[in-house]
Design a protein around this motif. Structure first.
Motif, mmCIF file in Angstrom:
data_model
loop_
_atom_site.group_PDB
_atom_site.id
_atom_site.type_symbol
_atom_site.label_atom_id
_atom_site.label_comp_id
_atom_site.label_asym_id
_atom_site.label_seq_id
_atom_site.Cartn_x
_atom_site.Cartn_y
_atom_site.Cartn_z
ATOM 1 N N PRO A 421 58.635 33.323 -14.302
ATOM 2 C CA PRO A 421 57.654 33.072 -15.298
ATOM 3 C C PRO A 421 56.846 31.734 -15.355
ATOM 4 N N SER A 422 57.489 30.516 -14.646
ATOM 5 C CA SER A 422 56.842 29.331 -14.473
ATOM 6 C C SER A 422 55.420 29.566 -13.720
ATOM 7 N N ALA A 423 55.392 30.792 -13.007
ATOM 8 C CA ALA A 423 54.157 31.049 -12.162
ATOM 9 C C ALA A 423 52.856 31.303 -13.083
ATOM 10 N N PHE A 424 52.961 31.556 -14.249
ATOM 11 C CA PHE A 424 51.802 32.084 -15.147
ATOM 12 C C PHE A 424 51.433 30.924 -15.917
ATOM 13 N N ALA A 425 50.087 31.026 -16.094
ATOM 14 C CA ALA A 425 49.511 30.183 -17.529
ATOM 15 C C ALA A 425 50.381 30.086 -18.516
ATOM 16 N N PRO A 426 50.699 28.850 -19.322
ATOM 17 C CA PRO A 426 51.652 28.811 -20.429
ATOM 18 C C PRO A 426 51.747 29.864 -21.360
ATOM 19 N N SER A 427 50.493 30.797 -21.894
ATOM 20 C CA SER A 427 50.586 31.560 -23.043
ATOM 21 C C SER A 427 51.396 32.698 -22.504
ATOM 22 N N VAL A 428 50.924 33.078 -21.107
ATOM 23 C CA VAL A 428 51.539 34.101 -20.575
ATOM 24 C C VAL A 428 52.834 34.191 -20.295
ATOM 25 N N ALA A 429 53.300 32.888 -19.735
ATOM 26 C CA ALA A 429 54.835 32.743 -19.605
ATOM 27 C C ALA A 429 55.595 32.850 -20.856
ATOM 28 N N ALA A 430 55.063 31.961 -22.006
ATOM 29 C CA ALA A 430 55.730 32.262 -23.448
ATOM 30 C C ALA A 430 55.945 33.611 -23.626
ATOM 31 N N GLY A 431 55.233 34.479 -23.288
ATOM 32 C CA GLY A 431 55.353 35.872 -23.647
ATOM 33 C C GLY A 431 56.588 36.664 -22.940
#
Ligand code: PGA
Ligand code: ZN
Length: 433
Positions: A421-431
């Motif tokens: 998940p760390s690969a995504f922009a923060p809001s996407v990772a948070a989901g």
């Protein structure tokens, strides 16, 4: 100096579609050498580095004699004595020699092969694998793959409008596990297609070439394939789409879904994708609108960019400047990085750095026309991009890259960290938490 370039040469080789392409070799004073091949796209953006082809009747006009001659002549002469360890200076020399903004004179296919070959040579001179040479001792993550299950669009006779139906396994512990789960899904999809009489062959990037009645039909089949593989859609395995909407653009802000004989406005296109996002476990969308529709890309971002990765490929063309312009317009949250779109290693790295500075995701990507060259597995890892897109889970030009990632992960040993998940922009990772 052991990294001084003593020789540069090129030859014509063949890509995975049986088309000619450029391979370059760079030799250094210390005896190290590097080699790289230029890939080639089918759904290309207008703002990419220019691909120099011979034209005429031979090979359907796709010959690379001129690009190869440029390397063996002008480029070899200009780079003799240059330091392969100084990639920025070397690329600047290539840029100046070409003299056009889009590398239109010598060809981005010539420059990318040389630029990458020099990088390989520099790594070899240090006695390091390329990823480790790029990491320079920093801790880097093994990238999260997105892997094609069905191929459509320009890669499969437009059998679906959406170009790539892919899966991602962000909660895997390793690339090895992500690939194992993907293998289950890929084969479940193949069985499902065969059973329902919808398997029509293999697409350009190795995905199943399906006979679907609608794009939605493909989304259903993919979700069902994930279920049948024994994994959970939206829990373990997520869907990623490359709409490649540029290919659907019929002008005047209209998009044609040929499979469904429908024509949509930009707003309707954004809403169509938003509807899919609501009803299917979609985690990532690439190019939902066409290459110059920054406004539409912004609309898509406002509609679902808080939950879904929104990747710009044809609209950003691996350009740092276009990444920054899109971000300023509130459009997108990830960039596709294709080194040959930029034409030079340094330009591609600059686009990645621009994305990183914005907190965006970055996906190092192959092209639909590839070779056995595995450079992108090393770039995605060594640059700590977080994600990699290679195509499907079949055909050796694709598997070569996945297999190289396995070797890299193994070489890192206990130090290996999978991006997840760390690969995504923060809001996407948070989901995903
Ligand atoms: P291309 O497609 O290599 O044919 O441009 C790949 C992509 O659109 O991501
Ligand atoms: Zn794309």
């Amino acid at each position: 100096m052991k990294t001084t370039i003593t020789a540069v040469r090129a030859r014509q080789v063949w890509d995975s579609r049986g088309r000619p392409t450029v391979e370059a070799e760079v030799a250094l004073a210390g005896g190290a050498t590097g080699r790289a091949c230029a890939p080639a796209g089918a759904s290309r953006g207008a703002h990419e580095a220019h691909e120099l082809r011979d034209g005429g009747a031979r090979f359907g006009g796709l010959g690379v004699d001129r690009a190869v001659a440029g390397v063996n002549g002008e480029i070899a002469a200009a780079l003799a004595g240059a330091d392969a360890a100084d990639q920025a200076a070397l690329d600047a020399r290539l840029e100046a020699l070409d003299g056009t903004p889009n590398l239109g004179r010598l060809g981005g296919n010539a420059t990318v092969a040389v630029s990458l070959a020099a990088l390989h040579a520099a790594a070899a001179a240090e006695g390091l694998p390329l990823w480790a040479h790029l990491a320079q001792g920093r801790k880097v993550r093994v990238p999260l793959p997105e892997i094609q299950i069905f191929g459509g669009g320009a890669h499969a006779g437009r059998r679906t409008d959406v170009q790539d139906f892919m899966v991602m396994v962000p909660k895997a512990d390793s690339v090895r596990e992500a690939l194992e789960v993907t293998a289950d899904v890929f084969h479940a999809a193949g069985r499902l297609m065969a059973e329902t009489g919808r398997l029509a062959g293999a697409a350009d990037e190795g995905g199943w070439w399906p006979a679907f009645d609608s794009n939605e039909d493909a989304l259903q089949a993919l979700t069902q394939s994930i279920e049948r593989s024994g994994h959970r859609p939206g829990e373990d395995v997520f869907i990623s789409l490359d709409i490649a909407a540029n290919e659907l653009d019929v002008g005047g802000g209209r998009y044609r879904l040929g499979l469904e004989t429908r024509e949509l406005s930009t707003a309707e296109m954004v809403e169509q994708v938003a509807d899919w996002v609501r009803r299917y476990p979609i985690l990532s969308i690439e190019d939902p609108v066409s290459q110059d529709d920054l406004d539409g890309f912004g609309q898509a971002t406002r509609a679902y960019g808080d939950r879904v990765q929104l990747i710009g490929d044809d609209i950003l063309v691996t350009s740092a400047e276009r990444v920054r312009r899109a971000a300023a317009a509130g459009a997108g949250n990830a960039v596709l990085v294709k080194v040959n779109q930029a034409g030079l290693v340094s330009r591609a790295k600059a686009a990645l750095d621009a994305a990183r500075a914005l907190g965006w995701g970055a996906i190092v990507s192959a092209r639909s026309g590839e070779t056995e060259d595995v450079s992108i597995a090393h770039l995605a890892t060594g640059w700590d991009a977080g994600q990699i897109k290679v195509g499907s889970f079949a055909r050796s030009e694709r598997m070569a890259k996945w297999n190289e990632l396995l070797r890299i992960e193994e070489a890192m040993g206990a130090d290996a960290v999978f991006a997840g998940p760390s690969a995504f922009a923060p809001s996407v990772a948070a989901g995903l938490a």
